[in-house]
Design a protein around this motif. Sequence first.
Motif, PDB file in Angstrom:
ATOM      1  N   SER B 346       0.804  -1.228   0.000  1.00  0.00           N
ATOM      2  CA  SER B 346       0.000   0.000   0.000  1.00  0.00           C
ATOM      3  C   SER B 346       0.833   1.274   0.000  1.00  0.00           C
ATOM      4  N   CYS B 347       0.152   2.395  -0.267  1.00  0.00           N
ATOM      5  CA  CYS B 347       0.806   3.703  -0.285  1.00  0.00           C
ATOM      6  C   CYS B 347       1.365   4.062   1.081  1.00  0.00           C
ATOM      7  N   THR B 348       0.927   3.366   2.115  1.00  0.00           N
ATOM      8  CA  THR B 348       1.407   3.669   3.461  1.00  0.00           C
ATOM      9  C   THR B 348       2.798   3.083   3.695  1.00  0.00           C
ATOM     10  N   ASN B 349       3.015   1.859   3.280  1.00  0.00           N
ATOM     11  CA  ASN B 349       4.209   1.119   3.695  1.00  0.00           C
ATOM     12  C   ASN B 349       4.699   0.143   2.636  1.00  0.00           C
ATOM     13  N   ALA B 350       4.952   0.602   1.410  1.00  0.00           N
ATOM     14  CA  ALA B 350       5.468  -0.326   0.402  1.00  0.00           C
ATOM     15  C   ALA B 350       6.593   0.286  -0.420  1.00  0.00           C
ATOM     16  N   ARG B 351       7.303   1.235   0.193  1.00  0.00           N
ATOM     17  CA  ARG B 351       8.506   1.766  -0.452  1.00  0.00           C
ATOM     18  C   ARG B 351       9.695   0.865  -0.100  1.00  0.00           C
ATOM     19  N   LEU B 352      10.800   1.051  -0.807  1.00  0.00           N
ATOM     20  CA  LEU B 352      11.918   0.103  -0.680  1.00  0.00           C
ATOM     21  C   LEU B 352      12.371  -0.105   0.771  1.00  0.00           C
ATOM     22  N   SER B 379       5.568   0.249  -6.103  1.00  0.00           N
ATOM     23  CA  SER B 379       5.670   0.623  -7.515  1.00  0.00           C
ATOM     24  C   SER B 379       6.473  -0.455  -8.224  1.00  0.00           C
ATOM     25  N   SER B 380       6.396  -0.433  -9.548  1.00  0.00           N
ATOM     26  CA  SER B 380       7.193  -1.393 -10.320  1.00  0.00           C
ATOM     27  C   SER B 380       8.677  -1.072 -10.167  1.00  0.00           C
ATOM     28  N   THR B 381       8.989   0.209  -9.934  1.00  0.00           N
ATOM     29  CA  THR B 381      10.391   0.584  -9.683  1.00  0.00           C
ATOM     30  C   THR B 381      10.872  -0.007  -8.363  1.00  0.00           C
ATOM     31  N   VAL B 382      10.041   0.126  -7.320  1.00  0.00           N
ATOM     32  CA  VAL B 382      10.387  -0.471  -6.027  1.00  0.00           C
ATOM     33  C   VAL B 382      10.586  -1.972  -6.199  1.00  0.00           C
ATOM     34  N   LYS B 383       9.705  -2.589  -6.973  1.00  0.00           N
ATOM     35  CA  LYS B 383       9.793  -4.040  -7.177  1.00  0.00           C
ATOM     36  C   LYS B 383      11.139  -4.405  -7.814  1.00  0.00           C
ATOM     37  N   ARG B 384      11.490  -3.649  -8.850  1.00  0.00           N
ATOM     38  CA  ARG B 384      12.742  -3.929  -9.559  1.00  0.00           C
ATOM     39  C   ARG B 384      13.952  -3.723  -8.635  1.00  0.00           C
ATOM     40  N   GLU B 385      13.909  -2.638  -7.860  1.00  0.00           N
ATOM     41  CA  GLU B 385      15.034  -2.363  -6.955  1.00  0.00           C
ATOM     42  C   GLU B 385      15.125  -3.433  -5.861  1.00  0.00           C
ATOM     43  N   ALA B 386      13.962  -3.860  -5.381  1.00  0.00           N
ATOM     44  CA  ALA B 386      13.949  -4.903  -4.350  1.00  0.00           C
ATOM     45  C   ALA B 386      14.521  -6.200  -4.916  1.00  0.00           C
TER      46      ALA B 386
END
Lengths: 202, 468
Positions: B346-352, B379-386
């Motif tokens: 979610s927008c609350t807690n799903a950043r890298l 985000s798809s960017t967060v996913k890729r970085e993760a």
Amino acid sequence: MQPFRSHTGVAVPLLKDDINTDQVAPVQAMRDLKPDYKKLLFMRARAEDPDFVLNQPQFGNPGILVTGQNFGAGSSREAAVWGMLANNIRVIVARSFADIYRENCLQNGLLPVVLGAPDADAFIARVVAANGSAPFTVDLETQTINGPGGPDIAFDFPAADRMRLLEGLDDIGMTLKHTDEIVSWEKRMAANQPWLQTASRS
Amino acid sequence: MPETLFEKIWDAHLVAQRADGRELIYIDRHVLHELHAPHAFETLEKQHRPVRRPDLTFSMQDHTVATMPGRDDHTNPSGAAFVKAMREGSRRNGIKVFDLGDPEQGISHVVAPELGMVLPGATHAVPDSHASTVGGLGALAFGCGTTELGHILATQVIAIKRPKKMLIRLEGRLAPHVTAKDVALRIIADIGLSGARGHVVEYAGNAARAMPIEQRMTLCNLNVEMGGRSGFVAPDDAAFQWIAGRPYAPKGAMWDCALALWRTLKTDDGAEFDREIVLNCTGLEPQITWGTDPSQVLGISGRVPDPRGTSDQSKRAAMESALSYMGLQPGMGLAGLPVNRVFIGSCTNARLPDLQTAADVVRGRRVAEGVVAMVVPGSSTVKREAEAAGLDRVFRDAGFFWGESGCSMCAGGNGDRGEPGERIVSTTNRNFENRQGPKTRTHLVSPATAAASAIAGRIADVRQLGKA
């Protein structure tokens, strides 16, 4: 926008605080671009709770919703206003409204009336006593509520919002009268803070 | 006269005052999503009104999109019409869409800052109540409804009454495993669901200042859960460094000019607020909601309150109803309660950094038998970085589902949801009845607490994990 002058109808007591828009318009009911807004209103409570106020026969044809503090908290979904209108609820009387919900009401000619404690207590008692047997009228021109069980109740309403509702003014049209000022703000900002007036990948 | 930062940003964006007294505030960045924008496109087209600044407007597909790997428009059948209408409406109006399959698609509140669309001191609008997430960068953001969204598309301003000003000073130091999520839940518990109604909140103080940008975003994200009109942290060097080099951020000489201006974005000494609150964060433990709104909060070692202890009739009724819905008794602890499902997203807690924190808890462990656990990157960017950091392996090896980005189970608009009666531990923002699926029982927590609970199979105190 449909103007609002006055509205007469059965007043429905939904006497809880903090009713949120997930309750008013469940997201599960918004699975279609054009959902049935009449059915969507409090869909879950209506389906699951036989005692829910809108399931009671005397409130089968509602006109005014009467509720507690912070009505419309949560999601900004405007379906929570459209569902009211689809059920001919054109007035909500509350102790307070969540900010975004109140704005959504004003955009749709749904009158959000706030009553302070003594008036709210008195009005609620009359609504409960009437129990759907006789209608109330909420008049925005005179800023009064009248109906069974007592004298007229006056309510405050911001003059600016009142005019917009009474006239059914076109909100975008009102703003577009200021197009010259928008253009000159953009020109000024393009010179002073150009990064705000362009959003391109560089 | 000393001014607050809110007043500085507001006045810099004040275009005019309308005849009805509302102020027209210019919106620098407008970000749309597919649940609401299609209706606004249709209305504007019927009125023959063009979009004034498609170049300052962006469309995200986030609310209804499936999270299954290999997804397409039809993986979530009920979202297909929204996704298509969004794509076509945006194209007709010349608005860039971050569509399914776009490497930068994701939740609007995550993508807009991560691509540098939203900047310190900028105004921002989204037809979503969690718009103020970007306040973590010092932007002033407004959530709005569908009609207002159409108004902003047609005019690029929002017609709004000037809100009041609130200061929340966060003092002290956060203990290990205690995050912005825990702080925000504590604030909401303290001041209530409408405690910030009508106000723009500035979060200040040592503890806010010490938070990394992503945590400031979590803090500002939850601002609406206490009724706040908007919320932000004044930008500082940490914010400027975070923005630097992002795709839509200014570059070169323009960056230097922007930076010079951004350094002036602070509340003057002696500026007055309508309301001020101080919270000492030292000693705060991980927080968790026990009830059915985000103000019904406990420390993880606390006990469920007894409604008989409150004299407020309405509050007591709400507590009784919440206890019954959640299947809880007064006086019991939450830690140790069996959990059916865990959602990290979610927008609350799903950043890298949220995912890194959760992965640190999970690494080398397994999700408990019978628990369904999901991670959905913001985000798809967060996913890729993760994935580049190997976090997906950590989660998948432990038995988590690793999904494609979107709002997913936060509101279940994409069909991801729990089953009736399930107890769900979730990093999202609302524990309302039925939100994560009919009759589901949601407990809001930080990513660390969610991860620890998935491993334990029970609501867990992350500080105790591995100690037993």
